[in-house]
Write an enzyme that holds these catalytic residues in place. Structure first.
Site, PDB file in Angstrom:
ATOM      1  N   CYS A 113       0.829  -1.208   0.000  1.00  0.00           N
ATOM      2  CA  CYS A 113       0.000   0.000   0.000  1.00  0.00           C
ATOM      3  C   CYS A 113       0.870   1.268   0.000  1.00  0.00           C
ATOM      4  O   CYS A 113       1.368   1.655  -1.038  1.00  0.00           O
ATOM      5  CB  CYS A 113      -0.985  -0.032   1.160  1.00  0.00           C
ATOM      6  SG  CYS A 113      -2.405   1.025   0.850  1.00  0.00           S
ATOM      7  N   HIS A 137      -3.542  -4.792   0.365  1.00  0.00           N
ATOM      8  CA  HIS A 137      -2.838  -5.361   1.518  1.00  0.00           C
ATOM      9  C   HIS A 137      -2.916  -6.887   1.466  1.00  0.00           C
ATOM     10  O   HIS A 137      -3.840  -7.482   2.040  1.00  0.00           O
ATOM     11  CB  HIS A 137      -3.502  -4.895   2.817  1.00  0.00           C
ATOM     12  CG  HIS A 137      -3.277  -3.459   3.129  1.00  0.00           C
ATOM     13  ND1 HIS A 137      -2.171  -3.006   3.817  1.00  0.00           N
ATOM     14  CD2 HIS A 137      -4.011  -2.357   2.846  1.00  0.00           C
ATOM     15  CE1 HIS A 137      -2.243  -1.690   3.951  1.00  0.00           C
ATOM     16  NE2 HIS A 137      -3.347  -1.265   3.370  1.00  0.00           N
ATOM     17  N   GLU A 142      -1.354  -8.982   3.103  1.00  0.00           N
ATOM     18  CA  GLU A 142      -1.178  -9.598   4.436  1.00  0.00           C
ATOM     19  C   GLU A 142      -2.503 -10.007   5.079  1.00  0.00           C
ATOM     20  O   GLU A 142      -2.537 -10.933   5.889  1.00  0.00           O
ATOM     21  CB  GLU A 142      -0.394  -8.664   5.371  1.00  0.00           C
ATOM     22  CG  GLU A 142      -1.088  -7.365   5.794  1.00  0.00           C
ATOM     23  CD  GLU A 142      -0.849  -6.190   4.850  1.00  0.00           C
ATOM     24  OE1 GLU A 142      -0.561  -6.427   3.657  1.00  0.00           O
ATOM     25  OE2 GLU A 142      -0.976  -5.035   5.298  1.00  0.00           O
TER      26      GLU A 142
HETATM   27  N1  GLN Z   1      -1.855   6.740   3.243  1.00  0.00           N
HETATM   28  C1  GLN Z   1      -2.016   6.055   2.015  1.00  0.00           C
HETATM   29  C2  GLN Z   1      -3.409   6.193   1.443  1.00  0.00           C
HETATM   30  O1  GLN Z   1      -4.318   6.581   2.118  1.00  0.00           O
HETATM   31  C3  GLN Z   1      -1.650   4.587   2.163  1.00  0.00           C
HETATM   32  C4  GLN Z   1      -2.609   3.837   3.033  1.00  0.00           C
HETATM   33  C5  GLN Z   1      -2.089   2.508   3.498  1.00  0.00           C
HETATM   34  O2  GLN Z   1      -0.884   2.237   3.427  1.00  0.00           O
HETATM   35  N2  GLN Z   1      -2.951   1.663   3.976  1.00  0.00           N
HETATM   36  O3  GLN Z   1      -3.638   5.936   0.292  1.00  0.00           O
END
Ligand code: GLN
Length: 564
Positions: free
Chosen positions: A407, A536, A538
């Site tokens: 992400c 994600h 994970e």
């Molecule tokens: N802050 C970033 C976003 O909002 C990444 C979010 C994250 O890593 N879950 O897109």
């Protein structure tokens, strides 16, 4: 007839109630029953999405986009299945439904009393989860500790159910037994006795006590709890610390926990099947053993070098330090995913926390990344530590250190590539630099409106979305599939206006969401493993089903096998 098992905590929080509830679910499932699991959190937040991870640990995300407590992740990992919105509730969400129903005249003009309305709503939700899953048994974990004000209405729900059908409800108290002396001297039962009295005060009595302590509970103290707390013989179960959480179900079974709980509910073990789980725990235990001198010599490595069956992973993040404590809970699913993938590659993972900010202060420090077999930059929000993470990613790209970005770890990899390869020197994300002229990472139009109205709760791009994988990429090697679905939690995206420029300079777009044409995975060629995802992965890794991206990352990282 559906059965309910409630799990409440005594004495203090943080003693592994979630793992205990997950393990009970695991045991009942492997005893031939269809199990559903619910988590009740006593806070007023409607979900966990607005909380800082250092406050409450990781925010876990379900397929349907629910942002919930990390224990839901434990349930999914221990039961090897996915759950949905109905399996998670908070005080805030329960009150919200009742209030919304009242506003819609749902109570037919009656006065809406906290009792019975709130507990009845809780019971309704538990029953909906049972119905949805066609479950024989629901395991319901009540957050917080007995005796406090916050979870009293949930305990009232247990009381109401138990009064109606006592034969269908079992209550398990997970209680902590302290020991003052070094080396786990005498375990003290008094706080547990008080916890049982707190339950008695709200009209409940535990059917079983799980005695959490650093060491196993001896016979004398088992009998003391049975006697002082009126617990049936054999229903105080020892729950000492174990080196792997996945060993907990097996440990409980030494005391026949499953059989006892089932018999309390008038049931018997149907078809016992613990083979796969036992095999997994066997692999874990084997890998944790000290290095075998003959095997290591055969592998051409000095037995002194611990490295031959290890894989050394560095996680560059920021949510783990509060004072002197390392808050591993903030990244629990990432840690578990690394473990699952390592075990699948017959390696023992060695995870090190690397604070991103240190790379901003001293540029020499970055060289320490060479000591790792692989580096992960996990998810994150806000600008703190971002420049340090970008430096770490640049180092991994140039030094060919296996890199997995999750992400934010993708967004920063794109910024690094744009700045240093495409020479877009001011490339940034609108998140850290709202006025940037080169927003390679930008907010989606619908998100812009939400942000300006301060609508932060449950408004990110959340939950499962489809992704098409390009053949011939490392991602395809990992997934062996062209269509996948993965869980998201973010507001920002790769800006498609820069996509051509990035691709022209060698960035590989390996995965795309077909509906919105959004980039989901990027990678680099001529690098052993440099893969980052907007989603994600994970959240979908399970001990019996390690995630393909993590598995491939660890496979390549293990080959690097840095000598220490
Ligand atoms: N802050 C970033 C976003 O909002 C990444 C979010 C994250 O890593 N879950 O897109």
């Amino acid at each position: 007839m559906t059965k309910y098992i409630f799990v409440a905590g005594g004495v203090m929080s943080g003693v592994g109630k979630g793992i205990a509830a997950s393990s009970i679910g695991n045991i009942l499932q492997s005893s031939g029953y269809k199990v559903t699991a619910l988590k009740i959190d006593p806070y007023v937040n409607v979900d966990a999405g607005t909380m800082n991870p250092t406050e409450h640990g990781e925010v876990f995300v379900l397929d349907d986009g629910t942002e919930c407590d990390q224990d839901m992740g434990n349930y999914e990992r221990f039961l090897n299945r996915s759950f949905s919105r109905i399996n998670y509730m908070t005080t805030g969400s329960v009150y919200l439904s009742v209030i919304q129903k009242e506003r819609a005249m749902g109570y037919g003009g009656k006065q809406v009393e906290v009792v019975p309305r709130i507990p009845l709503e809780v019971i309704d939700r538990i029953n909906s989860a049972i119905k949805k899953d066609k479950a024989d048994i629901a395991v319901v974990e009540i957050g917080g500790t007995v005796g406090e004000y916050e979870n009293i209405l949930f305990l009232e729900a247990v009381r109401m159910l138990k009064i109606k059908t006592p034969q269908n409800v079992a209550l398990v108290l997970v209680s902590f037994l302290p020991a003052l002396g070094a080396g786990g001297d005498e375990l003290k039962t008094k706080p547990t006795q008080h916890a049982v009295r707190s339950l008695n005060a709200v009209g409940l009595h535990p059917d079983m006590v799980l005695a959490r302590a650093a060491v196993p509970l001896d016979k004398k103290r088992k009998e003391k709890i049975e006697f002082m707390c009126s617990i049936p013989r054999g229903y105080v179960i020892s729950a000492p610390n174990v080196s792997s959480i996945y060993d907990v179900p097996i440990n409980f079974e030494k005391d026949k926990l499953g059989e006892k709980l089932l018999s309390r509910l008038g049931l018997k073990v149907k078809n016992k099947n613990t083979r796969e789980w036992r095999k997994l725990v066997g692999v874990i235990k084997n890998l944790e053993k000290p290095v075998h001198p003959v095997k290591s010599r055969k592998a051409g490595i000095s037995p002194k070098a611990k490295s031959f069956n290890r894989v050394k992973i560095g996680i560059v993040g920021k949510y783990f330090a509060t004072g002197n404590f390392v808050l591993e809970d903030s990244y629990i699913s990432v840690i578990e995913a690394v473990k699952h993938a390592s075990w699948a590659n017959k390696r023992a993972p060695e995870i090190t926390w690397l604070s991103a900010e240190q790379y901003e202060k001293s540029s020499d420090r970055i060289n320490e990344l060479k000591n790792y077999d692989g580096i992960i930059v996990p998810g994150g929000f806000g600008s703190r530590g971002v420049e340090g993470k970008i430096k770490a990613i640049e180092f991994c790209r140039k030094q060919k250190i296996p890199y997995l970005g999750l992400c934010l770890g993708l967004q920063l990899a794109v910024i690094e590539f744009a700045r240093n390869v495409c020479k877009i020197r001011d490339a940034s994300s609108r998140e850290f630099n709202p006025k940037t002229a080169s927003p390679v990472i930008d907010v989606m139009p619908e998100q812009k409106a939400l942000l300006s109205e301060k609508k932060y709760g449950a408004t990110m791009r959340l939950g499962s979305y489809k992704c098409l994988i390009k053949k011939g990429t490392k991602s395809y090697v990992a997934y062996k599939n062209t269509v996948i679905s993965e869980r998201h939690r973010h507001r920002y995206e790769i800006n498609n206006d820069f996509r051509d420029e990035l691709e022209k300079n060698g960035l590989v777009v390996a995965g795309v969401n077909p509906e919105r044409d959004l980039v989901e995975i990027i990678e680099l060629k001529n690098h052993p493993f440099f893969v980052a995802s907007q989603f994600h992965p994970e959240f979908k890794s399970r001990p019996l089903n390690p995630h393909p991206l993590f598995r491939e990352f660890i496979r390549v990282a293990a080959k690097r096998n840095v000598q220490r």
